[in-house]
Design an enzyme around this catalytic site. Structure first.
Site, PDB file in Angstrom:
ATOM      1  N   LYS A   1       3.974 -63.629 -11.329  1.00 47.95           N
ATOM      2  CA  LYS A   1       2.891 -64.279 -10.607  1.00 47.95           C
ATOM      3  C   LYS A   1       2.107 -65.224 -11.522  1.00 47.95           C
ATOM      4  O   LYS A   1       2.375 -65.334 -12.711  1.00 47.95           O
ATOM      5  CB  LYS A   1       1.960 -63.234 -10.003  1.00 47.95           C
ATOM      6  CG  LYS A   1       2.669 -62.244  -9.070  1.00 47.95           C
ATOM      7  CD  LYS A   1       3.333 -62.936  -7.893  1.00 47.95           C
ATOM      8  CE  LYS A   1       2.343 -63.442  -6.874  1.00 47.95           C
ATOM      9  NZ  LYS A   1       2.979 -64.026  -5.671  1.00 47.95           N
TER      10      LYS A   1
ATOM     11  N   HIS B   1       3.004 -71.409  -7.499  1.00 48.34           N
ATOM     12  CA  HIS B   1       2.345 -71.843  -6.262  1.00 48.34           C
ATOM     13  C   HIS B   1       1.438 -73.054  -6.512  1.00 48.34           C
ATOM     14  O   HIS B   1       0.247 -73.039  -6.212  1.00 48.34           O
ATOM     15  CB  HIS B   1       1.544 -70.682  -5.648  1.00 48.34           C
ATOM     16  CG  HIS B   1       2.353 -69.448  -5.419  1.00 48.34           C
ATOM     17  ND1 HIS B   1       3.397 -69.404  -4.509  1.00 48.34           N
ATOM     18  CD2 HIS B   1       2.307 -68.216  -5.991  1.00 48.34           C
ATOM     19  CE1 HIS B   1       3.941 -68.198  -4.523  1.00 48.34           C
ATOM     20  NE2 HIS B   1       3.316 -67.467  -5.413  1.00 48.34           N
TER      21      HIS B   1
ATOM     22  N   THR C   1      12.453 -73.487  17.062  1.00 51.05           N
ATOM     23  CA  THR C   1      11.179 -74.098  16.648  1.00 51.05           C
ATOM     24  C   THR C   1      11.265 -75.599  16.395  1.00 51.05           C
ATOM     25  O   THR C   1      10.247 -76.233  16.123  1.00 51.05           O
ATOM     26  CB  THR C   1      10.663 -73.417  15.362  1.00 51.05           C
ATOM     27  OG1 THR C   1      11.648 -73.567  14.325  1.00 51.05           O
ATOM     28  CG2 THR C   1      10.386 -71.950  15.595  1.00 51.05           C
TER      29      THR C   1
END
Length: 347
Positions: free
Chosen positions: A76, A94, A219
């Site tokens: 992380k 991220h 979708t």
């Protein structure tokens, strides 16, 4: 060519996973590479297990003093600090979808001359990720969402999360809450064909939950999709790489609806690619669900850590071949070059 890897300690208090198990670390050592492991009492594999196969155990944050050519391996994000980054880092950052704080992180690399290989962007010649926690993210996301659906019938707040020793322990908890509920939910998974979606489906199948499976075909016309609100539980397993019309909006949810639980496994609330723009922050283990638009939403971004042993073994087994290639060939290896190209593009 030999290389040095340092497996750093994770900074999230709830993170017990590792991208490199002792068994796979030994494969690198057997090739002549050096593996250092920062001491960590919380990691699912104990320091002694790494030491027993030839790793050196070093203090927390030792990576900061390492030679700049060292590969710093983690899972992380690094904590937000001011010093520049000079090493070759491997972790899920991220920062490439416009997330909050991405500029600060990239500037630290720019100032220090370091390199970032994002685990999310390690892809093969077909553009498919070579190592992912997808199955376990979907599995746990569906499990906790289902557990909450059963448990909320009692009117209680959901207890803080803690890791499970194995799947049987997790299933036992869900079964206990199911026995107290008279309701049988209907669920929908979007992204059902991927690893994440398949993990979610495995849980629902185990508990006999009637499940609608959607993927690209269902979708592609673009949302919002009011059909989602006719289900009790919605699990979002879609990894977004470009902006699309949202699956749900506040307007969609501010109508009569059956939907009471959203498990946003993809969990990218601060990105402008977020297909569920009805919340703006990640939730924590001590309060995993937030309330929005008259329902509860799970937005924990390290769900696989609830089954740290199973998910670590799976991920490490996928990654080890590519770590060996990185150590031998450097960043010219196709998989690592793809991640480096992404880094350089955003830098």
């Amino acid at each position: 060519m030999t290389a040095t890897f340092i497996l750093r300690k994770e900074f999230k208090s709830s993170e017990r996973r590792t991208p490199l198990t002792p068994t796979d670390a030994k494969k690198l050592i057997d090739q002549g590479h050096t593996i250092k492991v920062e001491a960590c009492p919380d990691r699912i594999f104990k320091d002694q297990e790494y030491q027993d196969i030839g790793c050196s155990i070093v203090p927390e944050k030792s990576w900061i003093q390492e030679d700049s050519n060292t590969f710093v391996l983690g899972l992380k994000e690094l904590p937000i600090e001011e010093f520049s980054l000079k090493h070759r880092h491997i972790y899920f950052a991220h920062i490439y979808k416009g997330q909050t704080g991405h500029e600060q992180v990239l500037n630290r690399y720019k100032e220090g001359g370091g390199i970032h290989f994002d685990l999310e962007y390690l892809v093969n010649q077909d553009g498919r990720r070579v190592a992912a926690f997808g199955k376990w993210a979907g599995f746990i996301g569906a499990a906790i969402s289902l557990d909450r659906f059963y448990q909320k019938q009692s009117g209680q707040a959901y207890s803080p999360l803690s890791s499970f020793e194995n799947i049987d322990e997790l299933y036992s908890q869900i079964s206990t809450n199911k026995e107290k509920s008279s309701l049988n939910p209907q669920a929908i998974i979007i992204g059902a064909l991927g690893r994440c979606g398949q993990g979610a489906k495995e849980v629902f199948d185990h508990f006999g939950v009637k499940t609608t499976l959607w993927d690209f075909e269902e979708t592609k016309k673009g949302g919002p999709f009011p059909e989602i609100t006719t289900h009790d539980i919605f699990i979002n397993c879609v990894l977004m790489t470009k902006k699309i019309p949202p699956f749900l909006t506040r307007e969609t949810l501010n109508t009569d609806k059956k939907l009471s639980i959203i498990g946003d496994v993809s969990c990218d609330p601060t990105s402008n690619l977020n297909p569920i723009p009805v919340y703006d922050h990640i939730t924590e283990w001590n309060k995993p669900f937030l309330e929005t638009c008259g329902l509860e939403l799970l937005a924990v971004d390290n769900l696989p850590s609830l089954l740290p042993r199973e998910s670590s073994i799976d991920f490490s087994s996928q990654l080890i071949e590519h770590l060996q290639n990185l150590a031998d060939k450097g960043s010219e290896d196709l998989v690592w070059k793809s991640a480096l190209d992404t880094f350089n593009k955003h830098l």
